[in-house]
Each structure stands twice: as structure tokens, then as C-alpha cells.
Design an enzyme around this catalytic site. Sequence first.
Site, PDB file in Angstrom:
ATOM      1  N   ASP A 139      64.547  71.532  45.596  1.00  0.00           N
ATOM      2  CA  ASP A 139      65.340  71.265  46.789  1.00  0.00           C
ATOM      3  C   ASP A 139      64.464  71.583  47.997  1.00  0.00           C
ATOM      4  O   ASP A 139      63.887  72.670  48.080  1.00  0.00           O
ATOM      5  CB  ASP A 139      66.571  72.189  46.766  1.00  0.00           C
ATOM      6  CG  ASP A 139      67.786  71.537  47.373  1.00  0.00           C
ATOM      7  OD1 ASP A 139      67.666  71.012  48.491  1.00  0.00           O
ATOM      8  OD2 ASP A 139      68.852  71.569  46.735  1.00  0.00           O
ATOM      9  N   ASP A 160      67.243  68.321  51.665  1.00  0.00           N
ATOM     10  CA  ASP A 160      68.482  68.881  52.176  1.00  0.00           C
ATOM     11  C   ASP A 160      68.745  68.550  53.642  1.00  0.00           C
ATOM     12  O   ASP A 160      67.854  68.704  54.479  1.00  0.00           O
ATOM     13  CB  ASP A 160      68.385  70.421  52.035  1.00  0.00           C
ATOM     14  CG  ASP A 160      69.667  71.115  52.419  1.00  0.00           C
ATOM     15  OD1 ASP A 160      70.647  70.965  51.673  1.00  0.00           O
ATOM     16  OD2 ASP A 160      69.686  71.801  53.459  1.00  0.00           O
ATOM     17  N   HIS A 199      77.005  70.571  44.261  1.00  0.00           N
ATOM     18  CA  HIS A 199      77.327  71.975  44.518  1.00  0.00           C
ATOM     19  C   HIS A 199      78.088  72.189  45.827  1.00  0.00           C
ATOM     20  O   HIS A 199      78.457  73.324  46.136  1.00  0.00           O
ATOM     21  CB  HIS A 199      76.024  72.773  44.549  1.00  0.00           C
ATOM     22  CG  HIS A 199      75.164  72.367  45.710  1.00  0.00           C
ATOM     23  ND1 HIS A 199      74.560  71.116  45.760  1.00  0.00           N
ATOM     24  CD2 HIS A 199      74.853  72.989  46.862  1.00  0.00           C
ATOM     25  CE1 HIS A 199      73.902  71.010  46.905  1.00  0.00           C
ATOM     26  NE2 HIS A 199      74.061  72.144  47.589  1.00  0.00           N
ATOM     27  N   ASP A 200      78.285  71.139  46.607  1.00  0.00           N
ATOM     28  CA  ASP A 200      79.023  71.252  47.874  1.00  0.00           C
ATOM     29  C   ASP A 200      80.436  70.695  47.775  1.00  0.00           C
ATOM     30  O   ASP A 200      81.155  70.649  48.772  1.00  0.00           O
ATOM     31  CB  ASP A 200      78.314  70.448  48.976  1.00  0.00           C
ATOM     32  CG  ASP A 200      77.010  71.077  49.412  1.00  0.00           C
ATOM     33  OD1 ASP A 200      76.868  72.310  49.280  1.00  0.00           O
ATOM     34  OD2 ASP A 200      76.142  70.332  49.899  1.00  0.00           O
TER      35      ASP A 200
END
Length: 557
Positions: A98, A201, A330-331
Amino acid sequence: MLKKWWQDKTVYQIYPKSFCDSNGDGIGDLKGIISRLDMIKELGADMIWLSPIYCSPLADQGYDISDYYRIDPRFGTMEDMDELIAEGKKRGIGIIMDLVVNHCSDEHEWFKKACEDPDGKYGKFFYIETVKEGEKLPCNWRSYFGGSVWEKLPGHEDRYYLHVFHKKQPDLNWENPELRNEIYKMINWWLDKGLAGFRIDAIINIKKTLPFHDYPADRDDGMTDISNMLKEAEGIGEFLGEMRDRCFLPHDAFSAGEVFNVKDEQIPEFIGENGYFSTMFDFNANIYGRSSKGWYDCKIITPDAYRDCCFESQRKIGDAGFLSNIIENHDEPRGVSHYIPKEDLNDASKKLLATVSVMLRGIPFIYQGQELGMENIPINSIDEVDDISSRDEYEVALRAGKTPEEAIRIVSEFSRDNARTPYQWNSTENAGFTSGKPWLRVNPNYREINFENEEKDPDSVLSYYKKLLALRKNPNDRDTLIFGSLKPVWEDRPGIMAYERSSENQKILIAANFSREPQAIKPGSGYSKVLLNNLPELSENEGTITLGAYQAVILEI
Ligand code: TEU
Ligand code: CA
């Protein structure tokens, strides 16, 4: 047929903290991941995206990096990372990290030095503005996690720094070429180690409208959503093109941009033949119904709206590039809990959702636990919640006049914790995730929903995912499923989500009944083969197929 090596790949996203704990400290780690590589291979994934494992105070669970060159000891060592890359390679699995470079941590040495000398070299790595007592802040933008984007610079009464996320995540100043050089150096250092690429990201935030200025307030706090600024920001391409040319291209690396709000005319620039990124995520369904007021004002998506979101994105992109298709990450809350009406949540509907998403044109990303059909976790009190975003949204809901019960219900619906609960390996204590105390609660349904049960069961959601991913690799069908065009069918029929994937020599129909009522469909010239069916039977009479509740079929026509 492949123009780029990554076009036929499937990516598996790991949230390391919650995947597999090898040493009993309650936190998932690299050794844990290494021990599960065979299972990821068997699922049919070709690449693994690791959410951040760099040194971090974990204010935003690793998306606040204090040292880009080191692995956080909680997750392991650099030797473990090298081993993961090497063990991945042996199995034909590429590792993607990431890349969090819109901001770093306030505990990064750059920021510490900026605090010591805001006018020096490192002060210019950030956005630092002078605001004298009684003066107005440089702009009224509201940070994604609540409150103003401006925070007093530690040790200075009249200096403020910018953070579009949490105050422990100061934004890096991409206008400064010296900063950009540091970033590229770091990216290349990792790529030289043998990474397959990066997921990038929050990258759309690196271009700000300068000089800072206000936008019309959209809540009674007098502040404005960052998206209002992003709509006007021009020139991000200079940074992204430079990063591509200096880092990704020379390494032939895969890059997946976390891009929100891209303008239609910019799509080819972003993911075309020579785009800034290999691919970018399609968040159209995820952001459906969102409100600038906050989660409490969000609309819940329906199956028809889900279909329309997917098709809208597919139309927009056409064959200009490859989208990355997700159900969750994951969000997000768990996709099966979010997209399937609660009363209809079962293995059939879970498999249906998998079918309609994975067969879309683009790169499938599977988020850990999605392949098991993991569900949202019941949340009873805000004290059980870890995620900073959820905590903020709880307060926002209360301020808007919601009762604590209502606010909790809202947070349960959208909380990022839903996806972050430990992976459910088996039915022993803590779902076999750790021998210690898990850092976040395990979903109480782990005795039914877990890897070990599903691996044994040929009809499980897991077994179904394996078949779906294998189909994309089948030599007979892969060209159609990877490169074939996508044409929606019966688009205006409520409860039906169907589309055709076609190549020169083949047509494949994906047809799903996203409802409980039986639905009759008639594929024009019939079909020659059932490639996959989420139910044991297919009911057919004189060319008319009747799809049962939540039935999904893949037919060669
Ligand atoms: O997310 C960026 C982002 O804009 C949103 O998904 C945001 O996290 C969400 O609206 C908050 O509820 C990325 C990461 O995926 C996320 O985990 C990080 O928190 C964020 O960037 C900051 O690095
Ligand atoms: Ca551990």
C-alpha cells in the site's frame, strides 16, 4: 492476447492486523500470512495487496506511516517481508504494498524536523501556514475524519499544518520537487526488492487548490467537504505522470489507484494504454447514497441500484482500460451485509453477489473473508468500536439529533470495523486467528462461518469462489471473460442483473435473479453450456429459464 502482464490477474487483499497471528500477541503478522500462502494460491489469487505494514503509531491502522523503509515490529521484520516476497514468487503470487503518500505520520522524522524548523527544508515537505491570533484559518475544509483540516503545529503558537485525514496524518506537499524525489526514491527502493507493484492510497488528494481558500459551507459547522475542493483542483496529472515515468514504468509494476471523483474525460489519462495507473477501483456502488452530511443521512442501496452502479461504471470505461472491481475492502462494511437485503442473506445470495461482481470486465479484488461470506459484526456500544472514522460519524449523528441507539445502528451499518474483525479460520476459540487476545472482537458467527468448515464443503461460499476464479482462467473462456466486451441485458427488469460478455468466438451470459421471486428469462438463441450455477438445478422449459430466488448462472450462449 495479454497486452500487459497483469490483465488476467485476481488480487487478494490482506488486512495484516486481522489476518493471521503467528505469535499470540493478538495482532496478525507477516509470518502468519506466509503460513497461509498455499490457501491463497488455492483460492485462485495471483497477487496479494497488503494494507500498510510500515512503521506506524497506528492512529489510522497503518495509514499513518512514521518510517517508509521499515516494517512495523508488530507485523514482523524486513527478513519476514523478503521471505514473503520470495515465497510468493515460488507460488506465482506477486506482492503489492500500500503506497500511502498523500500524508505521513506526525511521528515521521520529516514532520518532527518540520516542527523544529518550519521554515527549513522539512517545513517545505508539508503545508504549514502562519495564522496570527484572532486571524481566520487559511480555508474552511473539513477533514475526512471530522473537524478542521488545520491543526496547530506543535511548539508554535502561530503556525498551522494541513491534514485532510486525521491530525496525526499531516499532508505531504507534492508541489515541492524535493519531496517528490524522496517519494520516488522510496517507491523504487521497494520495487527493487521485487514487489509486483502498489495500491495507491487516497492519491486524488495530492493536488490542492492553491492558494488555500474557502468553499461554501455544507454543514452548520461552517466547513466544506474536501470533494468541493477536489472538483476544482487542476494539474494532478503532472505529479501522477512523473511518478509513473520515474517508478512504475521502469519496473513494469502494477499500480491500482484509489481514485474517487475522476472526471469522465480523464479516464484514458488515468487508466488508458499509457495511463498513470494500470487500473483504478470502481467505487460507484460503494459510494451510492452517500451524503455530505454524514453516515446518518446515507441511503441504503437496493439490488437494482447496485446493478445500475456497476453498469454505469462499465459504460463509462468501455474498453478504455481495466477497472478494479470490488465488493468490499477495509474501508467498507461487509458487502454481503450491505448489498443483500437482510432477510435474504444466505449462501445463495452471497454466491450471486460474487458471480455478478467477479464476472464484470476488469480486475477482481477479493478482500479477506469475502470468500467465506463473512458478515458485519453486531455493534452494541460505541466503546466496542475502534475505527476513528466510525467514532467521528457517531458524534456527527448525535449532533444531528439522533438518539444514541439510532447513532449506533447507523455506525453498525457503515463501520469500517465490520471488515476489520479477525479472519475466521476455524471454530476454536478466537476463530483460530490468535492464541492470545485478538486486538479487535471476533464476529460471534465464527462457529458457522469459517475457513475450515468451508474448505471441506463443496457447496460452501469458499468453494464457489474457487470455481468462479478458475473460470476466469479456463483456456476456453478466459479471453472472453478478460477482454470481452460487456453488454447489459434486461436492464430495466427489477430484480434482474444480467450481462453478456462477448469476444469474437464466444458469448457468455451472466444472469442473476437478485430477488426472492422466481424470474423467467429467455436467452435469445438458447445456450450451449452451463458454465456455473449457484444452485443445484436449472429449471428450463422450451427455451425459457426460470431463475429461482437468488439464482445466478453463467451460460455459454
Ligand atoms: O481511504 C481514503 C478515503 O477517502 C476513504 O475511503 C475514507 O477512508 C473513508 O471515507 C473514511 O470512512 C484511504 C484508506 O483506504 C483508508 O483506510 C485510510 O484511512 C485513508 O486513505 C487515509 O490514509
Ligand atoms: Ca502477531
